[in-house]
Write a protein that holds these residues in place. Structure first.
Motif, short mmCIF file in Angstrom:
data_model
loop_
_atom_site.label_atom_id
_atom_site.label_comp_id
_atom_site.label_asym_id
_atom_site.label_seq_id
_atom_site.Cartn_x
_atom_site.Cartn_y
_atom_site.Cartn_z
N TYR A 1 0.83 -1.21 0.00
CA TYR A 1 0.00 0.00 0.00
C TYR A 1 0.86 1.26 0.00
CZ TYR A 1 -3.84 3.05 1.73
OH TYR A 1 -4.79 4.04 1.90
N HIS B 1 1.37 3.98 -2.99
CA HIS B 1 0.81 5.30 -2.70
C HIS B 1 1.87 6.39 -2.79
CE1 HIS B 1 -0.91 8.59 -0.30
NE2 HIS B 1 -2.10 8.07 -0.54
N THR C 1 -0.67 -8.35 -3.19
CA THR C 1 -1.42 -7.16 -2.77
C THR C 1 -1.15 -5.99 -3.70
OG1 THR C 1 -1.22 -7.95 -0.49
CG2 THR C 1 -1.95 -5.68 -0.80
N LEU D 1 -4.18 -4.08 -5.64
CA LEU D 1 -4.39 -2.66 -5.40
C LEU D 1 -4.30 -1.87 -6.71
CD1 LEU D 1 -2.37 -2.05 -2.10
CD2 LEU D 1 -4.84 -2.23 -2.37
N PHE E 1 -4.37 3.01 5.71
CA PHE E 1 -4.27 1.64 5.19
C PHE E 1 -5.20 0.70 5.95
CE2 PHE E 1 -2.35 -2.42 6.58
CZ PHE E 1 -2.45 -3.15 5.40
N ASP F 1 -8.82 1.30 4.89
CA ASP F 1 -9.09 0.88 3.52
C ASP F 1 -9.02 -0.64 3.38
OD1 ASP F 1 -9.38 3.51 2.78
OD2 ASP F 1 -7.39 3.69 1.87
N MET F 2 -7.96 -1.25 3.93
CA MET F 2 -7.77 -2.69 3.75
C MET F 2 -8.86 -3.48 4.44
SD MET F 2 -6.16 -5.05 2.22
CE MET F 2 -4.64 -4.28 1.60
#
Length: 340
Positions: free
Chosen positions: A137, A141, A164, A168, A293, A296-297
């Motif tokens: 993440y 980002h 991941t 994403l 994170f 969101d996750m």
């Protein structure tokens, strides 16, 4: 408290290549008791991660090495047994750095993330909902910054970070090419919805990669290094971004002389000509992002938008072999040791 002793694995000697059983020692010692402001925890799940190999070396790194005869470093899911700290009570679950041992005394200030034992599953706090997931993440980002329509390539794509990263990026409308080792892992990437999945062990890998990125590569998320990185280099677009969170292909040989031609001058020239952004990072560099994170996750996991795979092995004594398997690429998904 049913256990009468603390079982632990310590670093017996420093390896010069692949770590083996001879570099560790299994011990049983009295269970420690907490002082003021401390808690006694029982480690229930132990994370096995590639970075542990670097902690076995004495050389300079981003973190202090594990001392000889010291308990091996590792993240754990732990349950509080005894608390001498206000606000923490026995029975609560936390993410901790309990190390390769069944019990540990830690300062209460280090237990910064309390875990819900119901959802998501506790094991995910060591994988997709923990450090590996946050690595993906944060790297995307802050460094990768993929945009809809761009092409992203990720190495070690069936692992907890790489899988991941790819998912994403797909949520952002990015075209994703995943690279993994072996047909089973390659097929898994297709199940996750990657646009193209490649096996780096295939004889035609370099040609297949070229065919998979006809418009070049805008983001390359680096977990591996070595031959995969060499195959990627010719396809990088101008202004491509390269987050570097690992180079696992070199972890067992970092202190050995490099064979073959020196590729660094050519790579540095390419960085200049194409204005490439290459940045190494450790996930804690972006700790301020963690609350975002986590929010969101959690939503993505509960909605089924992010999927994950775990391999759980039973017994602390399996940890040395588990680490060797991770470094050899034999694990499938996140590798966790269950301590029971």
């Amino acid at each position: 408290m049913s256990a009468q002793h603390n079982t632990r694995i310590v670093l017996a000697s420093r390896p010069t290549g692949r770590p083996g059983a001879e570099h560790f020692r299994l011990e049983q010692v009295p269970i420690p008791q907490p002082g003021d402001g401390e808690v006694l925890i029982a480690n229930r799940l132990l994370s096995i991660d590639p970075y542990m190999r670097g902690r076995m070396d004495a050389g300079r790194s981003y973190a202090a090495p594990v001392p000889l005869d010291g308990v091996m470093e590792g993240g754990t899911v732990a349950q509080v047994l005894v608390s001498r700290a206000p606000g923490i009570v026995p029975g609560q679950w936390f993410l901790a750095h309990g190390g390769w041992q069944t019990h540990a005394v830690v300062p209460a200030a280090q237990l910064t993330r309390r875990l819900d034992p119901d959802a998501p599953p506790l094991s995910t706090a060591l994988g997709v909902f923990g450090m590996p997931g946050f690595t993906a993440y944060a790297g995307l980002h802050e460094i990768g910054q993929p945009k809809a329509g761009e092409t992203l390539v990720v190495a070690a794509a069936s692992g907890p970070v790489g899988a991941t990263v790819g998912q994403l990026a797909k949520l952002k409308g990015v075209r994703v090419v995943g690279i993994a080792g072996g047909e089973a892992k390659r097929a898994y990437l297709e199940q996750l919805g990657f646009d193209v999945a490649l096996d780096h062990r295939a004889a035609d890998f370099a040609d297949a990669l070229g065919a998979a990125v006809p418009n070049g590569i805008d983001v390359y998320f680096e977990n591996v290094g070595g031959a995969v990185f060499k195959a990627v280099l010719p396809h990088l677009n101008d202004f491509a971004r390269i987050p570097v969170c690992g180079t696992v292909s070199t972890y067992n040989s970092r202190h050995q002389p490099i064979e073959g031609p020196d590729l660094l001058p050519g790579f540095m020239s390419q960085v200049l000509r194409q204005r490439l952004l290459v940045r190494g990072f450790i996930q804690r560099d972006f700790a301020a992002l963690f609350p975002q994170f986590e929010r969101d996750m959690r939503q993505w996991l509960l909605a089924g938008q992010i999927r994950y795979r775990e391999t759980i092995v039973q017994g602390l004594e399996q940890a040395p072999q588990a680490l060797a398997d991770v470094l050899d690429g034999k694990n499938f998904g996140k590798l966790v040791v269950k301590l029971d």
